[in-house]
Design a protein around this motif. Sequence first.
Motif, PDB file in Angstrom:
ATOM      1  N   LEU A  40       0.835  -1.195   0.000  1.00  0.00           N
ATOM      2  CA  LEU A  40       0.000   0.000   0.000  1.00  0.00           C
ATOM      3  C   LEU A  40       0.868   1.242   0.000  1.00  0.00           C
ATOM      4  O   LEU A  40       2.003   1.227   0.473  1.00  0.00           O
ATOM      5  CB  LEU A  40      -0.916   0.002   1.232  1.00  0.00           C
ATOM      6  N   LYS A  41       0.330   2.314  -0.519  1.00  0.00           N
ATOM      7  CA  LYS A  41       1.061   3.584  -0.564  1.00  0.00           C
ATOM      8  C   LYS A  41       0.834   4.326   0.757  1.00  0.00           C
ATOM      9  O   LYS A  41      -0.291   4.730   1.049  1.00  0.00           O
ATOM     10  CB  LYS A  41       0.585   4.430  -1.740  1.00  0.00           C
ATOM     11  N   PRO A  42       1.910   4.518   1.533  1.00  0.00           N
ATOM     12  CA  PRO A  42       1.738   5.152   2.841  1.00  0.00           C
ATOM     13  C   PRO A  42       1.816   6.681   2.837  1.00  0.00           C
ATOM     14  O   PRO A  42       1.762   7.292   3.892  1.00  0.00           O
ATOM     15  CB  PRO A  42       2.904   4.567   3.643  1.00  0.00           C
ATOM     16  N   ALA A  43       1.936   7.310   1.671  1.00  0.00           N
ATOM     17  CA  ALA A  43       2.076   8.765   1.618  1.00  0.00           C
ATOM     18  C   ALA A  43       0.841   9.453   2.211  1.00  0.00           C
ATOM     19  O   ALA A  43      -0.289   9.025   1.980  1.00  0.00           O
ATOM     20  CB  ALA A  43       2.266   9.219   0.174  1.00  0.00           C
ATOM     21  N   VAL A  44       1.090  10.509   2.974  1.00  0.00           N
ATOM     22  CA  VAL A  44       0.010  11.335   3.512  1.00  0.00           C
ATOM     23  C   VAL A  44       0.303  12.779   3.124  1.00  0.00           C
ATOM     24  O   VAL A  44       1.271  13.369   3.584  1.00  0.00           O
ATOM     25  CB  VAL A  44      -0.112  11.208   5.044  1.00  0.00           C
ATOM     26  N   ALA A  45      -0.528  13.332   2.238  1.00  0.00           N
ATOM     27  CA  ALA A  45      -0.378  14.721   1.812  1.00  0.00           C
ATOM     28  C   ALA A  45      -1.282  15.648   2.622  1.00  0.00           C
ATOM     29  O   ALA A  45      -0.947  16.806   2.840  1.00  0.00           O
ATOM     30  CB  ALA A  45      -0.697  14.862   0.326  1.00  0.00           C
ATOM     31  N   GLN A  46      -2.439  15.137   3.041  1.00  0.00           N
ATOM     32  CA  GLN A  46      -3.418  15.928   3.786  1.00  0.00           C
ATOM     33  C   GLN A  46      -4.145  15.027   4.772  1.00  0.00           C
ATOM     34  O   GLN A  46      -4.299  13.834   4.531  1.00  0.00           O
ATOM     35  CB  GLN A  46      -4.478  16.523   2.852  1.00  0.00           C
ATOM     36  N   CYS A  47      -4.611  15.618   5.851  1.00  0.00           N
ATOM     37  CA  CYS A  47      -5.536  14.957   6.773  1.00  0.00           C
ATOM     38  C   CYS A  47      -6.769  15.844   6.856  1.00  0.00           C
ATOM     39  O   CYS A  47      -6.668  17.053   7.054  1.00  0.00           O
ATOM     40  CB  CYS A  47      -4.929  14.777   8.153  1.00  0.00           C
ATOM     41  N   ASN A  48      -7.936  15.236   6.696  1.00  0.00           N
ATOM     42  CA  ASN A  48      -9.190  15.983   6.674  1.00  0.00           C
ATOM     43  C   ASN A  48     -10.153  15.411   7.705  1.00  0.00           C
ATOM     44  O   ASN A  48     -10.169  14.195   7.935  1.00  0.00           O
ATOM     45  CB  ASN A  48      -9.842  15.889   5.288  1.00  0.00           C
ATOM     46  N   LEU A  49     -10.974  16.271   8.271  1.00  0.00           N
ATOM     47  CA  LEU A  49     -12.015  15.867   9.206  1.00  0.00           C
ATOM     48  C   LEU A  49     -13.350  16.334   8.659  1.00  0.00           C
ATOM     49  O   LEU A  49     -13.494  17.496   8.273  1.00  0.00           O
ATOM     50  CB  LEU A  49     -11.780  16.492  10.593  1.00  0.00           C
TER      51      LEU A  49
END
Length: 184
Positions: A40-49
């Motif tokens: 799986l691709k573990p990249a995190v560019a943004q976190c949204n709620l």
Amino acid sequence: MRFIETELKGAYIIELEEKHDHRGFFARTFCAKEFEEHGLKPAVAQCNLSFNYKKGTLRGMHYQTPPAAETKLVRCVKGEIYDVIIDMRPESPTFLQHIGVELTADNHRALYVPEMFAHGYQALTDGAEVLYQVGEFYTPGYEKGLRYNDPFFNIQWPMEVTEISEKDLNWPLLRMMTVGAAEG
């Protein structure tokens, strides 16, 4: 974490491995190394709620196309949701198939959504909150969507839709998208 592969290749339900003691429990919710070990691709560019006032609220079905295709790790942190993904990868053996998963604050499950999967959910409780870790930046020029009630997919939402945005209400039907592509 326990990675449970769904019938849609590359999409996983992720369950916590809780370490309990007299205080409660501790669990890892994300580990780039473990994601990589599962391909799986573990990249995190943004976190949204996302917060939803009313049960029945529906958000989706959204995805982004290359070069801005995005992965998502979706978790309900308050209340309950019914989360749906549709495989939009033309080369995939599960192209245009979908699954639905109940994510709740109590079951602590997350859904890993691969690139080129349309994603949406319906709030099953008032005040449902959803946390997304997204692998690409929001890029409006590459945003696409599908109608939540497209008869082609026949998604069985758990309840009547009480709230939806104009944008989500007006995504094209799949038939219209394929006719438009054939004419273009």
